[in-house]
Design an enzyme around this catalytic site. Structure first.
Site, mmCIF file in Angstrom:
data_model
loop_
_atom_site.group_PDB
_atom_site.id
_atom_site.type_symbol
_atom_site.label_atom_id
_atom_site.label_comp_id
_atom_site.label_asym_id
_atom_site.label_seq_id
_atom_site.Cartn_x
_atom_site.Cartn_y
_atom_site.Cartn_z
ATOM 1 N N ARG A 107 4.537 7.773 -15.223
ATOM 2 C CA ARG A 107 4.238 7.660 -16.117
ATOM 3 C C ARG A 107 2.399 7.931 -15.921
ATOM 4 O O ARG A 107 1.762 8.034 -15.156
ATOM 5 C CB ARG A 107 3.561 6.238 -15.116
ATOM 6 C CG ARG A 107 4.983 5.086 -15.430
ATOM 7 C CD ARG A 107 5.253 4.019 -14.794
ATOM 8 N NE ARG A 107 5.078 3.935 -13.592
ATOM 9 C CZ ARG A 107 5.240 2.969 -12.570
ATOM 10 N NH1 ARG A 107 5.048 1.973 -13.435
ATOM 11 N NH2 ARG A 107 5.746 3.188 -11.311
ATOM 12 N N CYS A 167 -0.138 3.318 -10.841
ATOM 13 C CA CYS A 167 -0.978 2.135 -10.087
ATOM 14 C C CYS A 167 -3.129 2.713 -10.890
ATOM 15 O O CYS A 167 -3.190 1.867 -11.245
ATOM 16 C CB CYS A 167 -0.420 2.112 -8.927
ATOM 17 S SG CYS A 167 1.009 1.578 -8.015
ATOM 18 N N PHE A 184 1.002 -1.138 -0.168
ATOM 19 C CA PHE A 184 -0.196 -0.367 0.034
ATOM 20 C C PHE A 184 0.383 0.720 0.162
ATOM 21 O O PHE A 184 0.819 1.774 0.485
ATOM 22 C CB PHE A 184 -0.855 -0.074 1.265
ATOM 23 C CG PHE A 184 -2.136 -1.458 1.752
ATOM 24 C CD1 PHE A 184 -2.767 -0.897 0.127
ATOM 25 C CD2 PHE A 184 -1.648 -1.690 2.235
ATOM 26 C CE1 PHE A 184 -3.587 -2.874 0.472
ATOM 27 C CE2 PHE A 184 -2.595 -2.914 2.389
ATOM 28 C CZ PHE A 184 -3.806 -3.639 1.178
ATOM 29 N N LEU A 240 -9.692 15.329 -2.110
ATOM 30 C CA LEU A 240 -11.266 15.955 -2.540
ATOM 31 C C LEU A 240 -10.807 17.337 -3.015
ATOM 32 O O LEU A 240 -11.169 18.307 -2.734
ATOM 33 C CB LEU A 240 -11.853 15.988 -1.129
ATOM 34 C CG LEU A 240 -13.043 15.319 -1.018
ATOM 35 C CD1 LEU A 240 -14.792 16.097 -0.229
ATOM 36 C CD2 LEU A 240 -13.519 14.790 -2.030
ATOM 37 N N LYS A 269 2.475 12.936 -9.499
ATOM 38 C CA LYS A 269 2.297 13.442 -8.580
ATOM 39 C C LYS A 269 3.745 14.012 -7.204
ATOM 40 O O LYS A 269 4.714 13.800 -8.403
ATOM 41 C CB LYS A 269 2.259 12.891 -7.386
ATOM 42 C CG LYS A 269 2.783 11.677 -6.598
ATOM 43 C CD LYS A 269 2.498 10.336 -6.028
ATOM 44 C CE LYS A 269 2.114 11.313 -4.791
ATOM 45 N NZ LYS A 269 1.927 9.722 -3.329
#
Length: 446
Positions: free
Chosen positions: A341, A271, A160, A261, A334
């Site tokens: 990717r 992913c 995770f 949000l 990010k």
């Protein structure tokens, strides 16, 4: 007896897991089939940017002065099989070309290559994200191939990791999920994760299918939340509402929560997009495709955001990109990562370039990878250089550097003071005070 651990596959997941296992005190042997990766890691260097990972690696790689020496690397399957009591499978599961389904060829190959050398009791632990049902199939394959037969067990232990926080997420996980078929496998994994469990990380024991589903279900939920607020941004645009205020108001409801949000140009990376598509494909194979038809719309909303950002930029420069200079702040999918990717930022930059815009990109870490994907874009060594002479500035990856940048300094070099915030992360008041026209998706223009 102190357990010895191997990590099969030393990409993003594997390199992080190997270094973290050494940090937890285990003797670790990492295996990869790419010699350049093995050479790099053996020097204590990582092939990707991940905060804290190189320092952790250098603290343990054998042969580096001052290291614990607990971590080594090899390309020899027989050596890995002989060394390890617990073998973690950390190989890639990309999307198949031309299909939604997951490409299991790397996992299958790793299992076959390892199994035929397993001559003593061992536990093979899958960490890769795989279609539900894979673990049961692979357990059968191991039983068939391993000379040690029934003394080799399989467990499934999904990862995770959040890019940018991978070291923290491995050493201090918010949960540890293990899919097992017997007490011995559970006992071994409790030994492996004794440190994090003692710190309070929940240890959740399930069957194979549930463990496999946890990862894809978690990613599908996150993708749904992101696309939900982006859909609300589209409604806000049409109705004259403010999606930032809307998100804040609904986020106070503890059943909903504030995280994920922030409306913008959507999710990307290696992913979430491929995992939700593989999940849909697998549900179809199981005859449960109707249960996941909503994910098709989640994917569609997400991809639409990129086109809407291009449209907003085109409007901003007067209806055509021809002869216009466009500054793009961000290339990684990010912040705190160099991963490009399926990057929404790079996708938007590429679309504008194909429509005739002169695009200059700046990203604190992602430019070397971006140049390989889009060599025809322009690249600058700083945000200031990217913005110099620009008709519009697009903020597309929410790096701290961009949030804290001085808008007045950028204003002094831009041709036109128009900033489009594709991540709703800049302070509109600061930018407007510095003379910029600030626009963001789903927010009022003034």
């Amino acid at each position: 007896m102190s357990l010895k651990i191997t990590v099969i596959g030393t990409g993003y997941l594997g390199a992080t897991h190997a270094a973290a296992m050494a940090e937890l005190g285990f003797e670790v042997l990492g295996l990869d089939v790419a010699p350049e990766k093995i050479e790099m890691l053996s020097r204590g260097q990582v092939p990707m940017y991940e905060p804290g990972l190189e320092e952790l690696l250098r603290a343990h790689v054998a042969g580096i002065e001052g290291s614990s020496g607990r971590l080594r690397f090899t390309m020899d399957w027989a050596e890995a099989a002989e060394f390890g009591d617990v073998h973690f499978l950390c190989v890639n599961t990309p999307q198949k070309h031309g299909e939604y389904a997951c490409d299991m060829s790397y996992v299958n190959s790793a299992v076959d290559s390892l199994s035929k050398h397993l001559r003593r009791p061992a536990l093979v632990v899958g960490k890769s994200t795989v279609p539900v049902g894979s673990a049961a199939r692979l357990a059968g394959r191991i039983a068939e191939l391993a000379p040690a037969g029934g003394d080799v067990e399989l467990a499934w232990n999904p990862e995770f990791l959040r890019e940018g926080f991978a070291v923290q997420d491995t050493l201090h996980p918010d949960r540890i999920v293990v899919g097992v078929r017997g007490e011995r496998a559970e006992k071994l994994l409790r030994q492996v994760y004794a440190g994090p469990v003692a710190e309070g990380s929940p240890f959740i024991v399930t069957d194979f299918p549930t463990a496999e589903l946890v990862k894809t279900a978690a990613n599908s939920f996150l993708a749904t939340k992101i696309s939900f607020i982006n859909a609300m941004a589209e409604v806000c645009e049409a109705a004259g509402g403010d999606v930032a205020g809307l998100a804040e108001a609904i986020g106070h409801d503890e059943r909903i929560g504030r995280k994920f949000l922030r409306a913008g140009i959507g999710f990307g990376g290696g992913c979430l997009p491929k995992d939700i598509r593989a999940f849909m494909a697998r549900a179809g194979e199981l005859g449960a495709d109707q249960a996941l038809t909503f994910l098709r719309e989640i994917d569609s909303i997400n991809m639409r955001r990129r086109g809407l950002m291009v449209e907003m930029a085109r409007e901003g420069v007067g209806g055509s990109f021809l002869g216009k200079r466009v500054a793009v702040l961000g290339a990684a999918f990010k912040p705190d990562s160099d991963d490009v990717r399926d990057s929404p930022a790079l996708n938007v930059a590429g679309q504008i370039h194909l429509q005739g815009g002169q695009v200059t990109v700046y990203d604190p870490k992602g430019m070397p990878n971006a140049k390989q994907v889009f060599p025809t874009l322009g690249y600058a060594d700083s945000a200031l250089e990217a913005v110099r002479g620009a008709d519009v500035v697009l903020h597309l990856t929410e790096w701290r550097e961009f949030r804290e940048i001085d808008p007045a300094r950028l204003a002094s070099v831009a041709a036109h003071r128009l900033v489009l915030d594709g991540r709703n992360a800049l302070d509109p008041a600061r930018w407007r005070a510095a003379g910029w026209t600030y626009r963001a998706m789903g927010r009022p223009t003034a």
